[in-house]
Write an enzyme that holds these catalytic residues in place. Structure first.
Site, PDB file in Angstrom:
ATOM      1  N   ARG A 136       0.801  -1.225   0.000  1.00 22.72           N
ATOM      2  CA  ARG A 136       0.000   0.000   0.000  1.00 22.72           C
ATOM      3  C   ARG A 136       0.837   1.281   0.000  1.00 22.72           C
ATOM      4  NH1 ARG A 136      -3.642  -1.883   4.944  1.00 22.72           N
ATOM      5  NH2 ARG A 136      -1.909  -3.348   5.129  1.00 22.72           N
ATOM      6  N   GLN A 149      13.263 -14.465   5.304  1.00 24.27           N
ATOM      7  CA  GLN A 149      11.990 -15.171   5.188  1.00 24.27           C
ATOM      8  C   GLN A 149      11.564 -15.141   3.719  1.00 24.27           C
ATOM      9  OE1 GLN A 149       8.503 -13.146   6.487  1.00 24.27           O
ATOM     10  NE2 GLN A 149       7.310 -15.014   6.757  1.00 24.27           N
TER      11      GLN A 149
HETATM   12  C1  UD1 Z   1      -0.904  -7.267  11.796  1.00 26.45           C
HETATM   13  C2  UD1 Z   1      -1.671  -8.131  12.798  1.00 26.45           C
HETATM   14  C3  UD1 Z   1      -2.939  -7.391  13.220  1.00 26.45           C
HETATM   15  C4  UD1 Z   1      -2.569  -6.062  13.818  1.00 26.45           C
HETATM   16  C5  UD1 Z   1      -1.691  -5.244  12.853  1.00 26.45           C
HETATM   17  C6  UD1 Z   1      -1.138  -4.030  13.548  1.00 26.45           C
HETATM   18  C7  UD1 Z   1      -1.233 -10.446  12.166  1.00 26.45           C
HETATM   19  C8  UD1 Z   1      -1.798 -11.661  11.530  1.00 26.45           C
HETATM   20  N1  UD1 Z   1      -2.023  -9.392  12.193  1.00 26.45           N
HETATM   21  O1  UD1 Z   1      -1.723  -7.108  10.666  1.00 26.45           O
HETATM   22  O2  UD1 Z   1      -3.648  -8.156  14.207  1.00 26.45           O
HETATM   23  O3  UD1 Z   1      -3.742  -5.325  14.130  1.00 26.45           O
HETATM   24  O4  UD1 Z   1      -0.567  -6.030  12.408  1.00 26.45           O
HETATM   25  O5  UD1 Z   1      -0.485  -3.197  12.654  1.00 26.45           O
HETATM   26  O6  UD1 Z   1      -0.114 -10.485  12.637  1.00 26.45           O
HETATM   27  N2  UD1 Z   1       5.622  -9.452   7.914  1.00 26.45           N
HETATM   28  C9  UD1 Z   1       6.684 -10.297   7.686  1.00 26.45           C
HETATM   29  N3  UD1 Z   1       6.462 -11.491   7.044  1.00 26.45           N
HETATM   30  C10 UD1 Z   1       5.218 -11.861   6.633  1.00 26.45           C
HETATM   31  C11 UD1 Z   1       4.138 -10.989   6.872  1.00 26.45           C
HETATM   32  C12 UD1 Z   1       4.370  -9.794   7.516  1.00 26.45           C
HETATM   33  O7  UD1 Z   1       7.825  -9.995   8.052  1.00 26.45           O
HETATM   34  O8  UD1 Z   1       5.114 -12.948   6.065  1.00 26.45           O
HETATM   35  C13 UD1 Z   1       5.877  -8.163   8.586  1.00 26.45           C
HETATM   36  C14 UD1 Z   1       5.556  -6.969   7.724  1.00 26.45           C
HETATM   37  O9  UD1 Z   1       6.707  -6.571   7.003  1.00 26.45           O
HETATM   38  C15 UD1 Z   1       5.128  -5.929   8.748  1.00 26.45           C
HETATM   39  C16 UD1 Z   1       4.588  -6.746   9.909  1.00 26.45           C
HETATM   40  O10 UD1 Z   1       5.044  -8.067   9.718  1.00 26.45           O
HETATM   41  O11 UD1 Z   1       6.220  -5.152   9.212  1.00 26.45           O
HETATM   42  C17 UD1 Z   1       3.060  -6.721   9.925  1.00 26.45           C
HETATM   43  O12 UD1 Z   1       2.575  -7.205   8.710  1.00 26.45           O
HETATM   44  P1  UD1 Z   1       1.293  -6.598   8.011  1.00 26.45           P
HETATM   45  O13 UD1 Z   1       1.028  -7.332   6.785  1.00 26.45           O
HETATM   46  O14 UD1 Z   1       1.392  -5.122   7.948  1.00 26.45           O
HETATM   47  O15 UD1 Z   1       0.177  -7.026   9.098  1.00 26.45           O
HETATM   48  P2  UD1 Z   1      -1.247  -6.432   9.256  1.00 26.45           P
HETATM   49  O16 UD1 Z   1      -2.142  -6.986   8.213  1.00 26.45           O
HETATM   50  O17 UD1 Z   1      -1.156  -4.972   9.383  1.00 26.45           O
HETATM   51 CA    CA Z   2       0.498  -3.369   9.211  1.00 19.00          CA
END
Ligand code: UD1
Ligand code: CA
Length: 455
Positions: free
Chosen positions: A14, A71
């Site tokens: 986004r 990852q």
């Molecule tokens: C996540 C939480 C949600 C919370 C929100 C707060 C989960 C399932 N959900 O959602 O409950 O309200 O954050 O902002 O955790 N990332 C990785 N590897 C992955 C996926 C994500 O490193 O495979 C990292 C992303 O780079 C990011 C963070 O984890 O920095 C959060 O990921 P994002 O996809 O933004 O999670 P949200 O959907 O916002």
């Molecule tokens: Ca997020």
């Protein structure tokens, strides 16, 4: 043992940008840099960052500040944490797990989360929001502990009405974290391994999950797009500016003063609007920085006055005035009681005590002594199109106006170079150099010229 895991593998779709999300800057520093700074302040023993999208770039920028694990592919936040098992699963103690897109969380909050991990297996930092948008919802049990976290995409209409949300910051008992991580499943709307599912798993196994509610929800806001980035920037700038005002710095208009997170300011510093202080800039006591000044890695002494100028990677000692419209760059050092005037450029130049360079000058690759006067329009001719050459002007010398100093060149102590000269040879101590065409006067020609008819 206190550890931290930063989840920073996502692309940040986004953001609509080539840059990995965690490299976007808040107050001039990448989000990940802020997180590392605050975790270090909270005295973590070990920090592991999970990288994925653009990992070369992230690793290059943060080298030496954290350990990394890759990852690939990215199968969710729970899967991100699983990648750290080879490094951390054997450790005992507390482990913070933080989303890489929460740059504003302060070290005190991390500390409070670790303190709250008593007689429970997990602490979740939550916030209560008027508009909880797409955040995961926190479901509490009658005892006030967390029963589960439901992702927005998986939530029922009823659950979506809950205003308490998961910020994405957790503290775990390290052994429990790695024991139960293996039990995560990806049977949800996004087919991802959610770290948030650990809440139910912990509850099933008799380990309680506590909530720690943050007071100022902006502190824990996740940044997903450029609008949220701008909000975080405003919030953090306000916090930095307030801290300096509390320490005795005057900001004429705090809303338009930009101070980086690593800048250090002395007492009675005054900053006018539209001043930008970046990098490791340091400003000494009683110094005033006037509007439109841009300083990066600039160390300025006490009681100076910097007016509408640009100073990068340079040092200025006490009681110096600079500008308006001066430009000092690349390793300059200006000793105390100097005056650098308008439209003056210094590059890789040192200037001794109590000298003057008041107008329209370029000094490059030079060493200027003490009590030297550099007249208006002096230029060091330091570049022949291929190589750069050095100019030395010794103590007490006087360089007249509009002089070209053709480098390599040394002007001796108390030597004089007459105005309008092009100096091509060294000038010995105490001598005067004149290098210009001798003037000839043509009697009456001025009037002849003036009275000529226009064709
Ligand atoms: C996540 C939480 C949600 C919370 C929100 C707060 C989960 C399932 N959900 O959602 O409950 O309200 O954050 O902002 O955790 N990332 C990785 N590897 C992955 C996926 C994500 O490193 O495979 C990292 C992303 O780079 C990011 C963070 O984890 O920095 C959060 O990921 P994002 O996809 O933004 O999670 P949200 O959907 O916002
Ligand atoms: Ca997020």
């Amino acid at each position: 043992m206190k550890s931290a895991i930063i989840m920073a593998a996502g692309k940040g779709t986004r953001m609509h940008s080539q840059l990995p999300k965690v490299m976007h800057k808040v107050c001039q520093k990448p989000m990940l840099g802020h997180i590392l700074d605050q975790l270090k302040k909270a005295q973590l023993d070990r920090i592991v960052t999970v990288v994925g999208y653009g990992h070369e770039q992230v690793q290059a920028a943060m080298e030496g500040q954290t350990e990394f694990v890759l990852q690939s592919p990215q199968l969710g936040t729970g899967h991100a944490v699983m990648q750290t098992a080879p490094l951390l699963s054997r450790e005992e103690g507390k482990t913070l797990v933080v989303n890489g897109d929460c740059p504003c969380v302060q070290s005190e909050t991390y500390q409070a989360m670790m303190d709250a991990l008593e007689d429970c297996g997990m602490v979740v930092l939550t916030a209560v929001l008027q508009d909880p948008r797409q955040y995961g919802r926190v479901v509490r049990n009658p005892q006030g502990m967390i029963e589960k976290i439901v992702e927005y995409k998986d939530a029922t209409e009823e659950e979506r009405k809950i205003q308490e949300i998961n910020t994405g910051i957790y503290c775990f008992d390290n052994q429990a974290l790695f024991r139960y991580l293996k039990e995560l499943q990806n049977d949800n709307a996004q087919q991802e391994y959610y770290i948030t599912d650990l809440v139910e798993i912990f509850n099933r196994n008799g380990l309680g999950v506590r909530a720690k509610v943050i007071e100022d929800s902006q502190e824990a806001a996740g940044i997903n797009d450029k609008k949220e980035l701008a909000q975080a920037n405003r919030w953090m700038q306000k916090k930095i500016n307030e801290r300096w005002m509390e320490a005795g710095v005057t900001l004429i208009n705090p809303d338009s003063t930009y101070i980086g997170p690593d800048v250090v300011l002395g007492q009675d510093v005054t900053l006018y609007p539209n001043v930008y202080l970046e990098g490791n800039t340091v400003i000494g006591e009683g110094t005033t920085i006037l509007p439109q000044s841009f300083l990066v890695n600039a160390v300025i002494g006490k009681h100076c006055r910097i007016d509408s100028s640009r100073i990068t990677d340079s040092v200025i000692h006490d009681e110096v005035t600079v500008g308006p419209f001066a430009h000092l760059r690349m390793n300059c050092e200006v000793d105390s009681k100097n005056r650098i005037g308008n439209f003056v450029e210094f590059k890789n130049t040192r200037m001794g005590f109590d000298s003057r360079c008041a107008h329209l000058t370029y000094l490059g690759d030079s060493d200027i002594g003490s009590r030297v006067n550099i007249g208006c329009g002096v230029i060091t001719v330091n570049y022949d199109g291929k190589n750069k050459f050095h100019t030395t002007v010794k103590d007490g010398a006087f360089i007249g106006s509009n002089v070209n100093l053709i480098a390599p060149l040394t002007v001796g102590e108390n030597a004089v170079v007459a105005a309008g000269s092009t100096a091509t040879q060294d000038v010995p101590d105490g001598d005067m150099a004149i290098g210009r065409v001798r003037q000839e006067n043509k009697p009456g020609y001025g009037l002849v010229y003036k009275n000529k008819e226009k064709k």
